[in-house]
Design a protein around this motif. Structure first.
Motif, mmCIF file in Angstrom:
data_model
loop_
_atom_site.group_PDB
_atom_site.id
_atom_site.type_symbol
_atom_site.label_atom_id
_atom_site.label_comp_id
_atom_site.label_asym_id
_atom_site.label_seq_id
_atom_site.Cartn_x
_atom_site.Cartn_y
_atom_site.Cartn_z
ATOM 1 N N ALA A 58 -98.374 -37.047 -6.052
ATOM 2 C CA ALA A 58 -97.542 -36.097 -6.844
ATOM 3 C C ALA A 58 -98.268 -35.785 -8.293
ATOM 4 N N ARG A 59 -99.003 -35.303 -8.407
ATOM 5 C CA ARG A 59 -99.341 -34.870 -9.687
ATOM 6 C C ARG A 59 -98.453 -33.542 -10.231
ATOM 7 N N PRO A 60 -98.445 -33.586 -11.421
ATOM 8 C CA PRO A 60 -97.365 -32.489 -11.922
ATOM 9 C C PRO A 60 -97.797 -31.281 -11.704
ATOM 10 N N LEU A 61 -97.042 -30.501 -11.288
ATOM 11 C CA LEU A 61 -97.382 -28.914 -10.849
ATOM 12 C C LEU A 61 -97.686 -28.273 -12.306
ATOM 13 N N VAL A 62 -98.553 -27.216 -12.041
ATOM 14 C CA VAL A 62 -98.769 -26.253 -12.956
ATOM 15 C C VAL A 62 -97.975 -24.918 -12.876
ATOM 16 N N LEU A 63 -96.634 -25.013 -13.279
ATOM 17 C CA LEU A 63 -95.701 -23.957 -13.010
ATOM 18 C C LEU A 63 -95.588 -22.739 -13.947
ATOM 19 N N ALA A 64 -95.620 -21.682 -13.520
ATOM 20 C CA ALA A 64 -95.408 -20.459 -14.038
ATOM 21 C C ALA A 64 -94.880 -19.271 -13.388
ATOM 22 N N PRO A 65 -94.083 -18.480 -13.743
ATOM 23 C CA PRO A 65 -93.646 -17.377 -12.920
ATOM 24 C C PRO A 65 -94.948 -16.646 -12.381
ATOM 25 N N ALA A 66 -94.748 -16.350 -10.964
ATOM 26 C CA ALA A 66 -95.518 -15.357 -10.379
ATOM 27 C C ALA A 66 -94.828 -14.654 -9.090
ATOM 28 N N ASP A 67 -95.527 -13.648 -8.696
ATOM 29 C CA ASP A 67 -95.023 -12.688 -7.716
ATOM 30 C C ASP A 67 -95.847 -13.353 -6.399
ATOM 31 N N LEU A 68 -95.228 -13.568 -5.536
ATOM 32 C CA LEU A 68 -95.770 -14.320 -4.373
ATOM 33 C C LEU A 68 -96.436 -13.079 -3.345
ATOM 34 N N LEU A 69 -95.824 -12.023 -3.361
ATOM 35 C CA LEU A 69 -96.483 -11.071 -2.674
ATOM 36 C C LEU A 69 -97.751 -10.579 -3.245
ATOM 37 N N THR A 70 -98.071 -10.490 -4.593
ATOM 38 C CA THR A 70 -99.330 -10.330 -5.201
ATOM 39 C C THR A 70 -100.302 -11.360 -4.723
ATOM 40 N N ILE A 71 -99.857 -12.462 -4.913
ATOM 41 C CA ILE A 71 -100.612 -13.795 -4.476
ATOM 42 C C ILE A 71 -101.147 -13.600 -3.088
ATOM 43 N N VAL A 72 -100.318 -13.205 -2.283
ATOM 44 C CA VAL A 72 -100.552 -13.155 -0.719
ATOM 45 C C VAL A 72 -101.718 -12.033 -0.677
ATOM 46 N N ARG A 73 -101.618 -10.842 -1.263
ATOM 47 C CA ARG A 73 -102.430 -9.677 -0.969
ATOM 48 C C ARG A 73 -103.893 -10.287 -1.799
ATOM 49 N N ASP A 74 -103.763 -10.799 -2.655
ATOM 50 C CA ASP A 74 -105.041 -11.484 -3.180
ATOM 51 C C ASP A 74 -105.730 -12.390 -2.347
ATOM 52 N N GLU A 75 -105.091 -13.156 -1.722
ATOM 53 C CA GLU A 75 -105.782 -14.293 -0.674
ATOM 54 C C GLU A 75 -106.111 -13.392 0.699
ATOM 55 N N ALA A 76 -105.256 -12.400 1.130
ATOM 56 C CA ALA A 76 -105.509 -11.779 2.275
ATOM 57 C C ALA A 76 -106.934 -11.147 2.038
ATOM 58 N N ALA A 77 -107.609 -10.830 1.037
ATOM 59 C CA ALA A 77 -108.788 -10.116 0.789
ATOM 60 C C ALA A 77 -109.913 -11.034 1.261
ATOM 61 N N ILE A 78 -109.415 -12.387 0.905
ATOM 62 C CA ILE A 78 -110.650 -13.367 1.221
ATOM 63 C C ILE A 78 -110.470 -14.023 2.528
ATOM 64 N N ALA A 79 -109.255 -14.240 3.298
ATOM 65 C CA ALA A 79 -109.166 -14.975 4.336
ATOM 66 C C ALA A 79 -108.786 -14.147 5.689
ATOM 67 N N ALA A 80 -108.359 -12.865 5.485
ATOM 68 C CA ALA A 80 -108.090 -11.899 6.570
ATOM 69 C C ALA A 80 -108.118 -10.362 5.932
ATOM 70 N N PRO A 81 -109.202 -10.095 5.642
ATOM 71 C CA PRO A 81 -109.172 -8.530 4.923
ATOM 72 C C PRO A 81 -108.471 -7.472 5.498
ATOM 73 N N ASP A 82 -108.153 -7.809 7.166
ATOM 74 C CA ASP A 82 -107.814 -6.583 7.837
ATOM 75 C C ASP A 82 -106.305 -6.849 8.127
ATOM 76 N N ALA A 83 -105.625 -7.886 7.334
ATOM 77 C CA ALA A 83 -104.169 -8.259 7.706
ATOM 78 C C ALA A 83 -103.200 -7.247 6.984
ATOM 79 N N ILE A 84 -102.303 -7.129 7.609
ATOM 80 C CA ILE A 84 -101.247 -6.189 6.802
ATOM 81 C C ILE A 84 -100.148 -7.063 6.267
ATOM 82 N N VAL A 85 -99.974 -6.989 4.733
ATOM 83 C CA VAL A 85 -99.389 -7.692 3.938
ATOM 84 C C VAL A 85 -98.176 -6.708 3.510
ATOM 85 N N HIS A 86 -97.043 -7.183 3.378
ATOM 86 C CA HIS A 86 -95.755 -6.340 2.797
ATOM 87 C C HIS A 86 -94.661 -7.453 2.736
#
Length: 206
Positions: A58-86
């Protein structure tokens, strides 16, 4: 389980080196590529185990505001480049590094089991932000929800938890969700295969 997952690539690495020492295997680019792949596999397993250990503590989380949609789009480019993200744009407070890792694991898992299609959907509803990751693979029984996110879990041959892996990727997803006060789910997806989902509370800091 952890020792077994580390021992397997280590024994393969030792076997390759013994062949070289006995002059039974040429030292060429193919050998170097195999050794590199085995070393990376060991490194990945160790990284996964270290991450799970830190989440268990249970190490402390490094919390900050973020947009999950943007995070997922960035990660899709690594893990599943042909994935549809919306989906919905919804800024929440989260640990960017951990949630990005969880999204990457979900996308990579879907890519391994997909016949061709992978999709990720962000949905904001009832105080929760959902990440649904769908594939058109063989699917998995929703009754196995707890099992599929268990560490080192193995299912049937049609849908292994982490084909070619150690069964740690989805366990990390579940641990990241829990660290944020969220959860995970398994259901039948609209593409015909499995839908693996992660949800986070809108107020993750609370």
């Amino acid at each position: 389980d952890a020792a077994h997952e580390l021992r397997t690539p280590l024994m393969a690495l030792q076997g390759e080196l013994e062949l070289v020492g006995n002059k039974a295997s040429p030292v060429d680019d193919a050998l170097l590529e195999r050794l590199d792949a085995l070393c990376r596999r060991l490194g990945d397993r160790i990284d996964d185990l270290v991450l799970l250990s830190t989440l268990d503590e249970a190490r402390p989380l490094v919390l900050a505001p973020a947009d999950l949609l943007t995070i997922v789009r960035d990660e899709a480019a690594i893990a599943a480049p042909d994935a549809i993200v919306h989906g919905d744009t919804c800024a929440i407070v989260l640990d960017h590094e951990l949630v990005a890792r969880a999204a990457r694991n979900l996308l990579a898992n879907a890519r391994r089991h997909a016949a061709g299609r992978v999709a990720a959907t962000i949905e904001c509803t009832d105080g929760r932000v959902w990440l649904h990751v769908d594939d058109d693979g063989p699917g998995a029984d929703p009754a196995l929800r707890d099992e599929i996110f268990r560490r080192f879990a193995r299912l049937d041959e049609a849908r292994t938890v982490d084909r070619g892996g150690a069964g740690l990727g989805l366990a990390i997803v579940a641990s990241v969700a829990a660290a944020h006060g969220g959860g995970v789910d398994l259901s039948r997806g609209p593409l015909g295969g499995a839908r693996l989902s992660l949800w986070l509370p809108v107020d993750s800091a609370g």
